[in-house]
Write a protein that holds these residues in place. Structure first.
Motif, PDB file in Angstrom:
ATOM      1  N   THR A   1     -65.033 -14.427 -32.996  1.00 57.37           N
ATOM      2  CA  THR A   1     -65.688 -13.592 -34.006  1.00 57.37           C
ATOM      3  C   THR A   1     -64.636 -12.772 -34.739  1.00 57.37           C
TER       4      THR A   1
ATOM      5  N   GLU B   1     -77.969  -3.085 -38.233  1.00 56.12           N
ATOM      6  CA  GLU B   1     -77.238  -3.426 -39.455  1.00 56.12           C
ATOM      7  C   GLU B   1     -76.356  -2.296 -39.978  1.00 56.12           C
ATOM      8  N   HIS B   2     -76.384  -1.137 -39.317  1.00 55.41           N
ATOM      9  CA  HIS B   2     -75.711   0.025 -39.898  1.00 55.41           C
ATOM     10  C   HIS B   2     -74.682   0.657 -38.967  1.00 55.41           C
TER      11      HIS B   2
ATOM     12  N   GLY C   1     -70.782  -0.032 -36.875  1.00 58.28           N
ATOM     13  CA  GLY C   1     -69.587  -0.849 -36.699  1.00 58.28           C
ATOM     14  C   GLY C   1     -68.579  -0.109 -35.830  1.00 58.28           C
TER      15      GLY C   1
ATOM     16  N   SER D   1     -75.754 -12.571 -32.105  1.00 58.08           N
ATOM     17  CA  SER D   1     -75.801 -12.352 -33.557  1.00 58.08           C
ATOM     18  C   SER D   1     -75.696 -10.868 -33.889  1.00 58.08           C
ATOM     19  N   ASP D   2     -76.321 -10.027 -33.083  1.00 56.38           N
ATOM     20  CA  ASP D   2     -76.218  -8.590 -33.324  1.00 56.38           C
ATOM     21  C   ASP D   2     -74.825  -8.062 -32.983  1.00 56.38           C
TER      22      ASP D   2
ATOM     23  N   LYS E   1     -72.093  -9.668 -33.356  1.00 52.81           N
ATOM     24  CA  LYS E   1     -71.238 -10.061 -34.475  1.00 52.81           C
ATOM     25  C   LYS E   1     -71.434  -9.140 -35.684  1.00 52.81           C
ATOM     26  N   LYS E   2     -72.657  -8.639 -35.862  1.00 53.23           N
ATOM     27  CA  LYS E   2     -72.893  -7.666 -36.937  1.00 53.23           C
ATOM     28  C   LYS E   2     -72.097  -6.387 -36.681  1.00 53.23           C
TER      29      LYS E   2
ATOM     30  N   GLY F   1     -69.780  -8.020 -39.143  1.00 51.05           N
ATOM     31  CA  GLY F   1     -70.733  -8.459 -40.160  1.00 51.05           C
ATOM     32  C   GLY F   1     -71.224  -7.337 -41.051  1.00 51.05           C
ATOM     33  N   ASN F   2     -71.496  -6.183 -40.461  1.00 56.19           N
ATOM     34  CA  ASN F   2     -72.040  -5.077 -41.244  1.00 56.19           C
ATOM     35  C   ASN F   2     -71.021  -4.539 -42.248  1.00 56.19           C
TER      36      ASN F   2
ATOM     37  N   ARG G   1     -70.423  -7.013 -45.040  1.00 57.14           N
ATOM     38  CA  ARG G   1     -71.557  -6.992 -45.979  1.00 57.14           C
ATOM     39  C   ARG G   1     -71.388  -5.870 -46.993  1.00 57.14           C
TER      40      ARG G   1
END
Length: 404
Positions: free
Chosen positions: A43, A340-341, A343, A380-381, A383-384, A388-389, A392
């Motif tokens: 990742t 999603e918010h 990191g 998947s989370d 990796k966000k 990913g986040n 984005r």
């Protein structure tokens, strides 16, 4: 400890000297499974804030090879799976409103370019999410750059353009004092009551050129004004949560996290113990008060000041936070606004000897992944959170600039 005070070579000496505290018999131990190691290696891992440039300015080392001190070098980054650390172009607040701030920023960018020039098979400057992804496929570590403290802009948009062209992709608007852009969370004077007039105009200029707005270090009023003015998501490149550190404005409170979520932005969790637990913050306050008491009693020239922190730590051991407490911060962001918010913004090489047990250097990212797996985060989370986040947000900022 650069997260609060200017970084010095002393911080690195202390890190080596006091590392024994982190391996005490009653300390938790962390072991990453093969699955966690595999996720870390397969990742992209973006770290929003690593202070390598200022570290090598203070005491030069070749981080393209193994180093004895500090928190980052190439072998440890490879071991941890870290492949996109934002190099912090940190300019101390003491240089605000002076040409030296702009000069230092360029010199620190030069140092990142020098790292790449010494080892182009290992590192490459990254100026876009697509370059980060391309470097990952090539097995090269990306070195994107963010400027910590907007002082080098000097109120001149030509400087903003010059720094963008050199690769700056986020700007932390202020640091430990108010500057010509914004109030700082550490500065009680509240010179601007948030953003300065220039700071308010700078928000739109950064949107238009494609530089992410970083609200770490700014005052609460400045944060809310940025959120009101920006047309793109913002980041907190290396902040944690005030819920766990009451009264520490450098961290973000729950209402701010919710606003950040509405904005589409990302808070990147700082690993420094004083950002993670209130106990470490109280220890730091105790150290400061004890030092002041000694100065009052014996004066600024007391020989006891030379090794004061070393002696203080012997009497009052530093209360290191843990990986589990860092995970608590991540969990709380997720509970408030979703996965999603959030990191990672470790502040490696910037917080001296205050890193949590289980996250002592950049080789430790598999431990973080294991902790997330243990708390039932999906791959998947994870990796966000790892990249990913942030990627984005960076892409959204790029897309907005391309359209304006």
């Amino acid at each position: 400890m650069k997260g609060r005070f200017p970084l010095s070579a002393c911080a690195f000496a202390l890190a080596a000297l006091f590392s024994a505290h982190s391996t005490a018999a009653n300390s938790p131990t962390y072991t990453a499974s093969d699955k966690a190691v595999d996720i870390a290696q397969q990742t992209i891992i973006v770290d929003g804030h690593i202070d390598v440039p200022y570290r090598v300015k203070e005491q030069w080392v070749d981080v393209t090879k193994a180093t004895d001190g500090g928190d980052f070098d190439y072998p440890r980054a490879v071991k941890g799976g870290l492949n996109a650390p934002f190099m912090s172009i940190y300019v101390p607040a003491s240089l605000d409103n002076s040409p030296e701030s702009t000069q230092l920023a360029h010199e620190l960018i030069d140092s990142v370019e020098a790292i790449v020039a010494r080892a182009p098979d290992k590192f490459a400057i990254a100026k876009s999410p697509s370059e980060v992804k391309a470097h990952f496929e090539q097995g090269i570590i990306s070195l994107p750059m963010g400027m910590e403290n907007g002082s080098p802009i000097q109120g001149d948009l030509a400087n903003l353009t010059a720094f963008y062209e050199r690769g700056i992709r986020y700007i932390t608007l202020a640091h430990s004092q108010a500057n010509h852009i914004s109030d700082s969370s550490y500065d009680l004077r509240r010179k601007w009551k948030g953003l300065s007039p220039f700071g308010k105009s700078l928000v739109g200029e950064m949107n238009n050129i494609g530089i992410m707005l970083d609200i770490s270090h700014v005052s609460d009023d400045a944060f809310y004004q940025v959120i009101e003015l920006t047309n793109t998501p913002v980041i907190a490149s290396h902040s944690s949560l005030r819920r766990f550190t009451p009264g520490f404005e450098r961290n973000m409170d729950d209402d701010m996290i919710k606003k950040l979520g509405e904005n589409g932005g990302v808070i990147m969790i700082n690993f420094g113990s004083s950002f993670v637990s209130k106990e470490a913050g109280r220890w730091r306050t105790g150290l400061t008060n004890a030092r002041k008491a000694l100065i009052k009693k014996e004066g600024e020239d007391s020989p006891k000041l030379e090794n004061f922190e070393e002696e203080y730590r012997k009497k009052v051991p530093y209360p290191y936070s843990t990986l589990d407490e860092v995970l608590d911060h991540i969990d709380h962001v997720v509970s408030l606004v979703g996965v999603e918010h959030v990191g990672i913004g470790s502040d490696y090489d910037g917080v001296g000897d205050s890193l949590p047990i289980g996250l002592k250097d950049v080789a430790s990212f598999p431990n973080l992944v294991q902790g997330l797996l243990d708390r039932n985060y999906s791959e998947s989370d994870i990796k966000k959170i790892l990249s990913g986040n942030l990627l984005r947000v960076w892409q959204q900022v790029e897309d907005y600039a391309a359209a304006h």
